[in-house]
Design a protein around this motif. Structure first.
Motif, PDB file in Angstrom:
ATOM      1  N   THR A  92       0.822  -1.213   0.000  1.00  0.00           N
ATOM      2  CA  THR A  92       0.000   0.000   0.000  1.00  0.00           C
ATOM      3  C   THR A  92       0.856   1.264   0.000  1.00  0.00           C
ATOM      4  O   THR A  92       0.343   2.357  -0.212  1.00  0.00           O
ATOM      5  N   LEU A  93       2.151   1.110   0.286  1.00  0.00           N
ATOM      6  CA  LEU A  93       3.034   2.265   0.318  1.00  0.00           C
ATOM      7  C   LEU A  93       3.653   2.488  -1.064  1.00  0.00           C
ATOM      8  O   LEU A  93       4.171   1.556  -1.679  1.00  0.00           O
ATOM      9  N   GLU A  94       3.616   3.724  -1.490  1.00  0.00           N
ATOM     10  CA  GLU A  94       4.272   4.081  -2.752  1.00  0.00           C
ATOM     11  C   GLU A  94       5.680   4.584  -2.442  1.00  0.00           C
ATOM     12  O   GLU A  94       5.858   5.510  -1.654  1.00  0.00           O
ATOM     13  N   LEU A  95       6.648   3.952  -3.067  1.00  0.00           N
ATOM     14  CA  LEU A  95       8.043   4.345  -2.875  1.00  0.00           C
ATOM     15  C   LEU A  95       8.560   4.995  -4.146  1.00  0.00           C
ATOM     16  O   LEU A  95       8.304   4.522  -5.255  1.00  0.00           O
ATOM     17  N   ARG A  96       9.315   6.055  -3.966  1.00  0.00           N
ATOM     18  CA  ARG A  96       9.832   6.771  -5.120  1.00  0.00           C
ATOM     19  C   ARG A  96      11.109   6.082  -5.603  1.00  0.00           C
ATOM     20  O   ARG A  96      12.061   5.915  -4.827  1.00  0.00           O
ATOM     21  N   PRO A  97      11.162   5.691  -6.844  1.00  0.00           N
ATOM     22  CA  PRO A  97      12.363   5.025  -7.364  1.00  0.00           C
ATOM     23  C   PRO A  97      13.498   6.031  -7.548  1.00  0.00           C
ATOM     24  O   PRO A  97      13.281   7.241  -7.622  1.00  0.00           O
ATOM     25  N   PHE A  98      14.696   5.505  -7.600  1.00  0.00           N
ATOM     26  CA  PHE A  98      15.854   6.351  -7.829  1.00  0.00           C
ATOM     27  C   PHE A  98      15.971   6.680  -9.312  1.00  0.00           C
ATOM     28  O   PHE A  98      15.790   5.798 -10.153  1.00  0.00           O
ATOM     29  N   PRO A  99      16.280   7.923  -9.629  1.00  0.00           N
ATOM     30  CA  PRO A  99      16.510   8.269 -11.042  1.00  0.00           C
ATOM     31  C   PRO A  99      17.683   7.471 -11.603  1.00  0.00           C
ATOM     32  O   PRO A  99      18.529   6.973 -10.861  1.00  0.00           O
ATOM     33  N   LYS A 100      17.747   7.350 -12.875  1.00  0.00           N
ATOM     34  CA  LYS A 100      18.835   6.634 -13.518  1.00  0.00           C
ATOM     35  C   LYS A 100      20.166   7.288 -13.133  1.00  0.00           C
ATOM     36  O   LYS A 100      20.332   8.489 -13.236  1.00  0.00           O
ATOM     37  N   GLY A 101      21.092   6.468 -12.702  1.00  0.00           N
ATOM     38  CA  GLY A 101      22.387   6.990 -12.254  1.00  0.00           C
ATOM     39  C   GLY A 101      22.406   7.203 -10.751  1.00  0.00           C
ATOM     40  O   GLY A 101      23.377   6.859 -10.083  1.00  0.00           O
TER      41      GLY A 101
ATOM     42  N   MET B 257      20.450   5.696  -8.642  1.00  0.00           N
ATOM     43  CA  MET B 257      20.294   4.394  -7.990  1.00  0.00           C
ATOM     44  C   MET B 257      21.651   3.735  -7.814  1.00  0.00           C
ATOM     45  O   MET B 257      21.958   3.184  -6.766  1.00  0.00           O
ATOM     46  N   LYS B 258      22.468   3.821  -8.878  1.00  0.00           N
ATOM     47  CA  LYS B 258      23.804   3.237  -8.802  1.00  0.00           C
ATOM     48  C   LYS B 258      24.620   3.916  -7.704  1.00  0.00           C
ATOM     49  O   LYS B 258      25.286   3.273  -6.902  1.00  0.00           O
ATOM     50  N   SER B 259      24.515   5.234  -7.700  1.00  0.00           N
ATOM     51  CA  SER B 259      25.243   5.973  -6.696  1.00  0.00           C
ATOM     52  C   SER B 259      24.756   5.612  -5.302  1.00  0.00           C
ATOM     53  O   SER B 259      25.530   5.450  -4.371  1.00  0.00           O
ATOM     54  N   GLY B 260      23.439   5.451  -5.194  1.00  0.00           N
ATOM     55  CA  GLY B 260      22.865   5.091  -3.910  1.00  0.00           C
ATOM     56  C   GLY B 260      23.324   3.720  -3.456  1.00  0.00           C
ATOM     57  O   GLY B 260      23.633   3.496  -2.294  1.00  0.00           O
ATOM     58  N   ASN B 261      23.384   2.764  -4.416  1.00  0.00           N
ATOM     59  CA  ASN B 261      23.834   1.422  -4.064  1.00  0.00           C
ATOM     60  C   ASN B 261      25.283   1.415  -3.623  1.00  0.00           C
ATOM     61  O   ASN B 261      25.665   0.727  -2.694  1.00  0.00           O
ATOM     62  N   GLU B 262      26.100   2.195  -4.353  1.00  0.00           N
ATOM     63  CA  GLU B 262      27.506   2.267  -3.986  1.00  0.00           C
ATOM     64  C   GLU B 262      27.679   2.862  -2.604  1.00  0.00           C
ATOM     65  O   GLU B 262      28.463   2.378  -1.786  1.00  0.00           O
ATOM     66  N   LEU B 263      26.881   3.911  -2.332  1.00  0.00           N
ATOM     67  CA  LEU B 263      26.945   4.541  -1.019  1.00  0.00           C
ATOM     68  C   LEU B 263      26.487   3.579   0.062  1.00  0.00           C
ATOM     69  O   LEU B 263      27.079   3.493   1.129  1.00  0.00           O
ATOM     70  N   SER B 264      25.416   2.838  -0.230  1.00  0.00           N
ATOM     71  CA  SER B 264      24.908   1.877   0.728  1.00  0.00           C
ATOM     72  C   SER B 264      25.954   0.812   1.032  1.00  0.00           C
ATOM     73  O   SER B 264      26.155   0.420   2.171  1.00  0.00           O
ATOM     74  N   LEU B 265      26.635   0.349  -0.045  1.00  0.00           N
ATOM     75  CA  LEU B 265      27.673  -0.651   0.139  1.00  0.00           C
ATOM     76  C   LEU B 265      28.823  -0.113   0.976  1.00  0.00           C
ATOM     77  O   LEU B 265      29.315  -0.778   1.881  1.00  0.00           O
ATOM     78  N   ASP B 266      29.228   1.151   0.654  1.00  0.00           N
ATOM     79  CA  ASP B 266      30.316   1.763   1.412  1.00  0.00           C
ATOM     80  C   ASP B 266      29.943   1.931   2.878  1.00  0.00           C
ATOM     81  O   ASP B 266      30.766   1.688   3.773  1.00  0.00           O
ATOM     82  N   VAL B 267      28.702   2.382   3.103  1.00  0.00           N
ATOM     83  CA  VAL B 267      28.249   2.576   4.482  1.00  0.00           C
ATOM     84  C   VAL B 267      28.218   1.248   5.230  1.00  0.00           C
ATOM     85  O   VAL B 267      28.610   1.151   6.390  1.00  0.00           O
ATOM     86  N   THR B 268      27.755   0.191   4.552  1.00  0.00           N
ATOM     87  CA  THR B 268      27.704  -1.122   5.181  1.00  0.00           C
ATOM     88  C   THR B 268      29.099  -1.608   5.558  1.00  0.00           C
ATOM     89  O   THR B 268      29.328  -2.095   6.672  1.00  0.00           O
ATOM     90  N   LYS B 269      30.037  -1.450   4.593  1.00  0.00           N
ATOM     91  CA  LYS B 269      31.410  -1.859   4.884  1.00  0.00           C
ATOM     92  C   LYS B 269      32.002  -1.048   6.019  1.00  0.00           C
ATOM     93  O   LYS B 269      32.687  -1.584   6.898  1.00  0.00           O
ATOM     94  N   LEU B 270      31.734   0.276   5.989  1.00  0.00           N
ATOM     95  CA  LEU B 270      32.245   1.131   7.050  1.00  0.00           C
ATOM     96  C   LEU B 270      31.648   0.748   8.394  1.00  0.00           C
ATOM     97  O   LEU B 270      32.348   0.682   9.419  1.00  0.00           O
ATOM     98  N   SER B 271      30.344   0.451   8.396  1.00  0.00           N
ATOM     99  CA  SER B 271      29.679   0.064   9.635  1.00  0.00           C
ATOM    100  C   SER B 271      30.272  -1.230  10.182  1.00  0.00           C
ATOM    101  O   SER B 271      30.522  -1.361  11.384  1.00  0.00           O
ATOM    102  N   GLU B 272      30.491  -2.194   9.268  1.00  0.00           N
ATOM    103  CA  GLU B 272      31.066  -3.465   9.702  1.00  0.00           C
ATOM    104  C   GLU B 272      32.477  -3.272  10.251  1.00  0.00           C
ATOM    105  O   GLU B 272      32.856  -3.875  11.260  1.00  0.00           O
ATOM    106  N   ALA B 273      33.258  -2.407   9.570  1.00  0.00           N
ATOM    107  CA  ALA B 273      34.626  -2.144  10.027  1.00  0.00           C
ATOM    108  C   ALA B 273      34.619  -1.472  11.402  1.00  0.00           C
ATOM    109  O   ALA B 273      35.432  -1.803  12.273  1.00  0.00           O
ATOM    110  N   LEU B 274      33.673  -0.521  11.578  1.00  0.00           N
ATOM    111  CA  LEU B 274      33.575   0.158  12.866  1.00  0.00           C
ATOM    112  C   LEU B 274      33.168  -0.813  13.968  1.00  0.00           C
ATOM    113  O   LEU B 274      33.687  -0.756  15.082  1.00  0.00           O
ATOM    114  N   GLN B 275      32.222  -1.706  13.651  1.00  0.00           N
ATOM    115  CA  GLN B 275      31.791  -2.686  14.638  1.00  0.00           C
ATOM    116  C   GLN B 275      32.938  -3.617  15.022  1.00  0.00           C
ATOM    117  O   GLN B 275      33.115  -3.949  16.198  1.00  0.00           O
TER     118      GLN B 275
END
Length: 237
Positions: A82-91, A93-111
Motif C-alpha cells: 500500500t506504500l508508494e516508494l519513489r524510485p531512484f533516477p537513472k544513475g 540508484m547506482k550511486s545510492g547502491n555504492e553509497l549503501s555498500l560503502d556505508v555497510t562496509k564502514l559500519s562493519e569495520a567500525l563494529q
C-alpha cells in the motif's frame, strides 16, 4: 481536478510528522543509502520533500510509537504494497547502491574495531583485577608475617627486660627491697618490686626496640641477653 502537490523543507516536514528534524533526516538518509526510497532534490542538492515523503515519515513515526525497531520498520516499508516508494533516477540508484555498500562496509569495520577495543579493555581490566587480587593476597600475607614478627620481637624484648629488671632489683640494698614483718623477720616488698620491674621495662623498651629494628650489632643484643641470664635467683645462686 487533482490536488496540488505540496512541498516541504526538512524542518517543516518534521513539524508535520511530529518529530525532531534530526531524527527525520536520519530516517530518509537510511532510506536512500539502502536504496529503498529516493527524495527529490533541488538544483543545489537540497532535499525537497513531498506528500509522498510525508506519508512515509508518518508511517515510520506510527511504527516507532508502537515500539518497532527501525530495521523492522524498513523491512515493512519494502513489503507493504500500500506504500508508494519513489524510485531512484537513472544513475542516482547506482550511486545510492555504492553509497549503501560503502556505508555497510564502514559500519562493519567500525563494529569490528569497537569489538576489538572492547575486548582489549576487558582483557586489560581482567589483568588489573587479577593483579589487584594477587597484590592484596601478597599484602595480607606480608602483614600477617609482620604481625607474627612483631609479636615475637615484643615477647623477646619483654622477657629480656624482665630478666634485666630482676637483676637490677636484686642488686638493690636490703633497705630498699625488704620490709619488716613482725619484730624479727623481713620480707621482700612485693608491691614495690612489681612497680620497680614495670618502671624498668617502660624506661628501656624504646631503646631495646630500636636495637631490634635497626639491626645494630649482634654482639650488643647478645651481651644484654647474657647479662639477663646471669641474674641470681632469690637465694643469690
Amino acid at each position: 481536478m487533482s490536488e496540488e502537490m505540496r512541498y516541504w523543507k526538512l524542518n517543516a516536514l518534521a513539524d508535520e510528522i511530529g518529530c525532531h528534524f534530526t531524527t527525520v533526516n536520519r530516517w530518509f538518509n537510511t532510506l536512500e543509502t539502502r536504496g529503498i526510497h529516493y527524495v527529490e532534490k533541488a538544483p543545489d542538492g537540497t532535499r525537497v520533500y513531498t506528500d509522498l515523503d510525508l506519508m512515509i515519515g508518518q508511517y515510520i513515526q506510527e511504527k516507532r510509537n508502537k515500539n518497532w525497531n527501525f530495521d523492522g520498520i524498513l523491512a515493512q516499508i519494502v513489503d507493504d504494497a500500500t506504500l508508494e516508494l519513489r524510485p531512484f533516477p537513472k544513475g542516482a540508484m547506482k550511486s545510492g547502491n555504492e553509497l549503501s555498500l560503502d556505508v555497510t562496509k564502514l559500519s562493519e569495520a567500525l563494529q569490528d574495531r569497537m569489538s576489538e577495543l572492547l575486548q582489549q579493555q576487558e582483557d586489560h581490566f581482567n589483568e588489573r583485577l587479577q593483579a589487584a587480587i594477587q597484590g592484596n593476597q601478597q599484602f595480607r600475607l606480608e602483614m600477617r608475617q609482620k604481625d607474627i614478627t612483631d609479636m615475637i620481637t615484643n615477647n623477646r624484648i619483654t622477657n629480656t627486660l624482665r630478666l634485666e629488671a630482676l637483676k637490677a632489683w636484686a642488686a638493690l640494698p636490703d633497705s630498699e627491697r625488704l620490709i619488716k614483718k613482725g619484730l624479727f623477720r623481713k620480707e621482700e616488698d612485693l608491691n614495690k618490686k612489681e612497680q620497680f620491674l614495670t618502671q624498668y621495662e617502660m624506661d628501656h623498651y624504646a631503646d631495646r626496640l630500636r636495637l631490634e629494628t635497626t639491626n645494630e650489632p649482634y654482639e650488643e643484643a647478645e651481651r644484654l641477653h647474657q647479662e639477663a641470664n646471669d641474674i641470681p635467683d632469690e637465694h643469690g645462686q
